[in-house]
Design an enzyme around this catalytic site. Structure first.
Site, mmCIF file in Angstrom:
data_model
loop_
_atom_site.group_PDB
_atom_site.id
_atom_site.type_symbol
_atom_site.label_atom_id
_atom_site.label_comp_id
_atom_site.label_asym_id
_atom_site.label_seq_id
_atom_site.Cartn_x
_atom_site.Cartn_y
_atom_site.Cartn_z
ATOM 1 N N ASP A 13 75.860 69.313 24.481
ATOM 2 C CA ASP A 13 77.204 69.086 24.987
ATOM 3 C C ASP A 13 77.674 70.357 25.698
ATOM 4 O O ASP A 13 77.087 71.434 25.521
ATOM 5 C CB ASP A 13 78.134 68.737 23.827
ATOM 6 N N ASP A 15 81.547 71.326 26.587
ATOM 7 C CA ASP A 15 82.777 71.885 26.026
ATOM 8 C C ASP A 15 82.640 72.040 24.515
ATOM 9 O O ASP A 15 82.268 71.098 23.806
ATOM 10 C CB ASP A 15 83.970 70.986 26.342
#
Length: 259
Positions: A13, A15
């Site tokens: 991922d 963020d």
């Protein structure tokens, strides 16, 4: 139980794992550099559908993180691929920004508000009542309802913003029709990403900062999962879930030596 095979491919991922509020998380640059130097297949994933992969490449580069555009996989790209597989050459009414509209154009979709095959809801900072009303009427007239991701809120420097999941709930309340969510935690997004880099779930790992999206999606896709505590999920929250990641670490810096 047999030992897991060595990790040959990485999905992570963005963020909360690589960056936080526009600033690289310590260890992110070293992790990405080691991935590039190793030649191992990898993808940086995001449920955000606002930006194209080229946009995100440029944004990350300004932060000092070098991620080639071809190594970025967004919910917009996953949605476009899903629709191209389901109904090639279809049409759609879209609420969203360049990341989504560009992805749909690239697979040959026609964007229209006249009897579209689909209504597609994505992320935008300017949700309009007029556009939502149009979506409701088109769905009531028979258009199929798709949403890029189920996230209810998104971050901003001013605080939380209503995101795709919240607006989808409004449209569902007005139509009685729930959307099909393509992005995490749907393992479809993960499997499509693995296919894009020629990777197999048995030898791949997913790194995320959220139990309810990243870890769940990786788990359901059959990958090893790593939860980093540099983002949304806090240590005391992990045991509240009926599933667990393969490993919990403080940050991406703790995973550099695993490459």
């Amino acid at each position: 139980m047999a030992d897991r095979k060595p990790i040959e491919s990485w999905l992570t991922d963005m963020d909360g794992v690589l960056i936080h509020e526009g600033v690289p998380i310590p260890g992110a640059e070293a992790f990405l550099k080691k991935l590039r130097d190793s030649g191992r297949p990898f993808l940086v994933l995001t449920n955000n559908s606002i930006y194209t992969a080229r946009d995100l490449h440029a944004r990350l580069r300004r932060m000092g993180l070098d991620v080639p555009a071809e190594n970025i996989w967004t919910s917009a790209l996953a949605t476009a691929q899903f629709l191209n597989d389901q109904r090639p050459g279809g049409s759609a009414y879209v609420i969203g920004e360049a990341g989504l509209t560009t992805a749909l154009h690239d697979v040959g979709y026609v964007l229209t508000d006249h009897e579209p095959d689909f209504v597609i809801l994505g992320e935008t900072r300017t949700y309009s009542f007029e556009a939502m009303t149009k979506a409701v009427r088109l769905i009531n007239d028979g258009a199929r309802f798709i949403a890029t991701n189920p996230d209810n809120v998104g971050p901003s420097t001013e605080g939380a913003l209503p995101a795709t999941g919240s607006v989808a709930a409004l449209i569902t309340a007005a139509t009685g029709r729930k959307p099909y969510f393509v992005g995490k935690p749907n393992p479809l997004m993960m499997r499509a990403g693995l296919n894009a880099i020629g990777a197999h779930s048995e030898t791949s790992a997913m790194i995320g900062d959220r139990m309810d999206t990243d870890v769940l999606a990786g788990l359901e896709a059959g990958m090893r999962t790593f939860l980093v505590l540099s983002g949304v999920t806090q240590p005391q929250e992990v045991d509240a879930y009926p599933f667990r990641p393969s490993q919990v670490v403080d940050s991406i810096a703790d995973l550099v030596d695993l490459i």
